[in-house]
Design a protein around this motif. Sequence first.
Motif, PDB file in Angstrom:
ATOM      1  N   THR A  36      23.783 -37.694 -10.174  1.00  0.00           N
ATOM      2  CA  THR A  36      24.248 -36.531  -9.407  1.00  0.00           C
ATOM      3  C   THR A  36      23.107 -35.593  -9.022  1.00  0.00           C
ATOM      4  OG1 THR A  36      24.814 -35.363 -11.448  1.00  0.00           O
ATOM      5  CG2 THR A  36      26.591 -36.543 -10.326  1.00  0.00           C
ATOM      6  N   SER A  37      21.957 -35.696  -9.685  1.00  0.00           N
ATOM      7  CA  SER A  37      20.829 -34.841  -9.309  1.00  0.00           C
ATOM      8  C   SER A  37      20.271 -35.226  -7.935  1.00  0.00           C
ATOM      9  CB  SER A  37      19.720 -34.893 -10.367  1.00  0.00           C
ATOM     10  OG  SER A  37      19.074 -36.148 -10.356  1.00  0.00           O
ATOM     11  N   LEU A  38      20.613 -36.401  -7.431  1.00  0.00           N
ATOM     12  CA  LEU A  38      20.128 -36.832  -6.120  1.00  0.00           C
ATOM     13  C   LEU A  38      20.729 -36.004  -4.986  1.00  0.00           C
ATOM     14  CD1 LEU A  38      20.224 -40.681  -6.683  1.00  0.00           C
ATOM     15  CD2 LEU A  38      18.218 -39.170  -6.719  1.00  0.00           C
ATOM     16  N   ARG A  39      21.830 -35.298  -5.235  1.00  0.00           N
ATOM     17  CA  ARG A  39      22.430 -34.469  -4.179  1.00  0.00           C
ATOM     18  C   ARG A  39      22.046 -33.004  -4.287  1.00  0.00           C
ATOM     19  NH1 ARG A  39      28.741 -33.457  -5.100  1.00  0.00           N
ATOM     20  NH2 ARG A  39      28.676 -32.773  -7.239  1.00  0.00           N
ATOM     21  N   GLN A  40      21.186 -32.662  -5.204  1.00  0.00           N
ATOM     22  CA  GLN A  40      20.766 -31.271  -5.343  1.00  0.00           C
ATOM     23  C   GLN A  40      20.031 -30.814  -4.089  1.00  0.00           C
ATOM     24  OE1 GLN A  40      18.522 -31.060  -8.957  1.00  0.00           O
ATOM     25  NE2 GLN A  40      20.336 -31.131 -10.236  1.00  0.00           N
ATOM     26  N   ALA A  41      20.179 -29.523  -3.762  1.00  0.00           N
ATOM     27  CA  ALA A  41      19.570 -28.985  -2.548  1.00  0.00           C
ATOM     28  C   ALA A  41      19.317 -27.496  -2.709  1.00  0.00           C
ATOM     29  CB  ALA A  41      20.479 -29.233  -1.349  1.00  0.00           C
ATOM     30  N   ASP A  80      13.325 -32.033 -16.087  1.00  0.00           N
ATOM     31  CA  ASP A  80      13.320 -33.040 -17.148  1.00  0.00           C
ATOM     32  C   ASP A  80      14.719 -33.358 -17.669  1.00  0.00           C
ATOM     33  OD1 ASP A  80      10.600 -33.368 -16.982  1.00  0.00           O
ATOM     34  OD2 ASP A  80      10.145 -32.020 -18.656  1.00  0.00           O
ATOM     35  N   TYR A  81      15.571 -32.324 -17.808  1.00  0.00           N
ATOM     36  CA  TYR A  81      16.870 -32.547 -18.428  1.00  0.00           C
ATOM     37  C   TYR A  81      17.819 -33.363 -17.549  1.00  0.00           C
ATOM     38  CZ  TYR A  81      19.120 -28.942 -15.575  1.00  0.00           C
ATOM     39  OH  TYR A  81      19.625 -28.206 -14.531  1.00  0.00           O
ATOM     40  N   ASN A  82      17.586 -33.421 -16.228  1.00  0.00           N
ATOM     41  CA  ASN A  82      18.542 -34.140 -15.388  1.00  0.00           C
ATOM     42  C   ASN A  82      17.917 -35.190 -14.479  1.00  0.00           C
ATOM     43  OD1 ASN A  82      17.354 -32.725 -13.311  1.00  0.00           O
ATOM     44  ND2 ASN A  82      19.168 -31.581 -12.736  1.00  0.00           N
ATOM     45  N   LYS A  83      16.668 -35.508 -14.647  1.00  0.00           N
ATOM     46  CA  LYS A  83      16.008 -36.417 -13.710  1.00  0.00           C
ATOM     47  C   LYS A  83      16.575 -37.835 -13.734  1.00  0.00           C
ATOM     48  CE  LYS A  83      12.021 -37.283 -16.682  1.00  0.00           C
ATOM     49  NZ  LYS A  83      10.573 -37.077 -16.783  1.00  0.00           N
ATOM     50  N   ALA A  84      17.291 -38.203 -14.773  1.00  0.00           N
ATOM     51  CA  ALA A  84      17.905 -39.533 -14.834  1.00  0.00           C
ATOM     52  C   ALA A  84      19.392 -39.514 -14.473  1.00  0.00           C
ATOM     53  CB  ALA A  84      17.730 -40.120 -16.236  1.00  0.00           C
ATOM     54  N   ILE A  99      30.795 -17.294  -9.862  1.00  0.00           N
ATOM     55  CA  ILE A  99      30.591 -17.734 -11.248  1.00  0.00           C
ATOM     56  C   ILE A  99      29.290 -18.529 -11.341  1.00  0.00           C
ATOM     57  CG2 ILE A  99      33.067 -17.830 -11.706  1.00  0.00           C
ATOM     58  CD1 ILE A  99      32.853 -20.916 -11.515  1.00  0.00           C
ATOM     59  N   HIS A 100      28.791 -18.658 -12.550  1.00  0.00           N
ATOM     60  CA  HIS A 100      27.659 -19.565 -12.758  1.00  0.00           C
ATOM     61  C   HIS A 100      28.140 -20.988 -12.534  1.00  0.00           C
ATOM     62  CE1 HIS A 100      24.056 -21.360 -14.520  1.00  0.00           C
ATOM     63  NE2 HIS A 100      24.912 -22.269 -14.963  1.00  0.00           N
ATOM     64  N   GLY A 101      29.226 -21.354 -13.158  1.00  0.00           N
ATOM     65  CA  GLY A 101      29.790 -22.693 -13.085  1.00  0.00           C
ATOM     66  C   GLY A 101      29.934 -23.274 -14.470  1.00  0.00           C
ATOM     67  N   ILE A 102      31.014 -24.025 -14.662  1.00  0.00           N
ATOM     68  CA  ILE A 102      31.312 -24.600 -15.977  1.00  0.00           C
ATOM     69  C   ILE A 102      31.528 -26.099 -15.918  1.00  0.00           C
ATOM     70  CG2 ILE A 102      32.231 -22.474 -16.967  1.00  0.00           C
ATOM     71  CD1 ILE A 102      35.062 -23.543 -16.306  1.00  0.00           C
ATOM     72  N   ASN A 103      31.741 -26.639 -14.714  1.00  0.00           N
ATOM     73  CA  ASN A 103      31.996 -28.068 -14.546  1.00  0.00           C
ATOM     74  C   ASN A 103      30.769 -28.758 -13.975  1.00  0.00           C
ATOM     75  OD1 ASN A 103      34.868 -28.018 -15.270  1.00  0.00           O
ATOM     76  ND2 ASN A 103      35.083 -26.803 -13.416  1.00  0.00           N
ATOM     77  N   GLY A 104      30.662 -30.041 -14.227  1.00  0.00           N
ATOM     78  CA  GLY A 104      29.573 -30.841 -13.691  1.00  0.00           C
ATOM     79  C   GLY A 104      30.120 -32.102 -13.055  1.00  0.00           C
ATOM     80  N   GLY A 105      29.255 -32.876 -12.436  1.00  0.00           N
ATOM     81  CA  GLY A 105      29.661 -34.138 -11.832  1.00  0.00           C
ATOM     82  C   GLY A 105      30.100 -33.983 -10.390  1.00  0.00           C
ATOM     83  N   HIS A 163      25.331 -23.883 -11.004  1.00  0.00           N
ATOM     84  CA  HIS A 163      25.364 -24.829 -12.119  1.00  0.00           C
ATOM     85  C   HIS A 163      24.979 -26.250 -11.716  1.00  0.00           C
ATOM     86  CE1 HIS A 163      26.283 -26.095 -16.154  1.00  0.00           C
ATOM     87  NE2 HIS A 163      27.194 -26.944 -15.740  1.00  0.00           N
ATOM     88  N   THR A 164      25.535 -26.763 -10.626  1.00  0.00           N
ATOM     89  CA  THR A 164      25.306 -28.152 -10.241  1.00  0.00           C
ATOM     90  C   THR A 164      24.106 -28.322  -9.312  1.00  0.00           C
ATOM     91  OG1 THR A 164      26.834 -27.891  -8.402  1.00  0.00           O
ATOM     92  CG2 THR A 164      27.732 -28.762 -10.469  1.00  0.00           C
ATOM     93  N   HIS A 165      23.601 -27.226  -8.760  1.00  0.00           N
ATOM     94  CA  HIS A 165      22.418 -27.214  -7.896  1.00  0.00           C
ATOM     95  C   HIS A 165      22.625 -27.952  -6.578  1.00  0.00           C
ATOM     96  CE1 HIS A 165      19.537 -26.579 -11.588  1.00  0.00           C
ATOM     97  NE2 HIS A 165      20.533 -25.719 -11.554  1.00  0.00           N
ATOM     98  N   HIS A 166      23.862 -28.209  -6.165  1.00  0.00           N
ATOM     99  CA  HIS A 166      24.087 -28.889  -4.890  1.00  0.00           C
ATOM    100  C   HIS A 166      24.802 -27.962  -3.913  1.00  0.00           C
ATOM    101  CE1 HIS A 166      28.171 -29.610  -6.466  1.00  0.00           C
ATOM    102  NE2 HIS A 166      28.508 -29.926  -5.234  1.00  0.00           N
ATOM    103  N   ILE A 167      24.880 -28.388  -2.652  1.00  0.00           N
ATOM    104  CA  ILE A 167      25.581 -27.640  -1.612  1.00  0.00           C
ATOM    105  C   ILE A 167      26.837 -28.416  -1.240  1.00  0.00           C
ATOM    106  CG2 ILE A 167      25.492 -26.907   0.798  1.00  0.00           C
ATOM    107  CD1 ILE A 167      22.488 -26.406   0.399  1.00  0.00           C
ATOM    108  N   GLU A 168      27.961 -27.717  -1.276  1.00  0.00           N
ATOM    109  CA  GLU A 168      29.233 -28.356  -0.917  1.00  0.00           C
ATOM    110  C   GLU A 168      30.249 -27.257  -0.635  1.00  0.00           C
ATOM    111  OE1 GLU A 168      32.597 -31.344  -2.877  1.00  0.00           O
ATOM    112  OE2 GLU A 168      30.810 -30.832  -4.022  1.00  0.00           O
ATOM    113  N   SER A 169      31.140 -27.516   0.274  1.00  0.00           N
ATOM    114  CA  SER A 169      32.266 -26.635   0.534  1.00  0.00           C
ATOM    115  C   SER A 169      33.490 -27.516   0.697  1.00  0.00           C
ATOM    116  CB  SER A 169      32.021 -25.811   1.805  1.00  0.00           C
ATOM    117  OG  SER A 169      33.181 -25.087   2.150  1.00  0.00           O
TER     118      SER A 169
END
Length: 131
Positions: A87-92, A80-84, A27-33, A51-57
């Motif tokens: 949760t963007s700090l865990r993107q990978a 720009d939309y998420n730099k503040a 899926i693309h993803g529908i949840n955030g956080g 959707h969340t741009h992070h890596i997790e299992s």
Amino acid sequence: DRMRKYETRVIPYGARHFLQLGDYKVIHGINGGVNATRQHAATYGNVFHGHTHHIESTPFPHLGGARGVAVGCLCRLEMDYNKAHATSLRQAHGWVYGRVLPSGGLVWWQAQKVDGVWHLPSEMVTIGGRA
């Protein structure tokens, strides 16, 4: 013949739309956080999501088992939309790849970029049986 023809399909964005790949939904993803991956597994069972741009299992308590997998992204990490957003700090940067087994199960691996270098398992080897 090792060359295969693949069809291209567009999967509409939305909570009811997914691609079935082995025993996982894509899926693309529908949840955030921070709980997004668990929420996706609770909703879809075995699932790969973006959707969340992070890596997790993470496993999820589900009859028959379920795993939520956040696959990472291939875009700029700070937008720009998420730099503040904290949760963007865990993107990978990353993606998943694998093999659908004759049983319908899926074996998958996580590719990820660390220190500017892509890291992937170097071989796909089956021991004690046929792939």
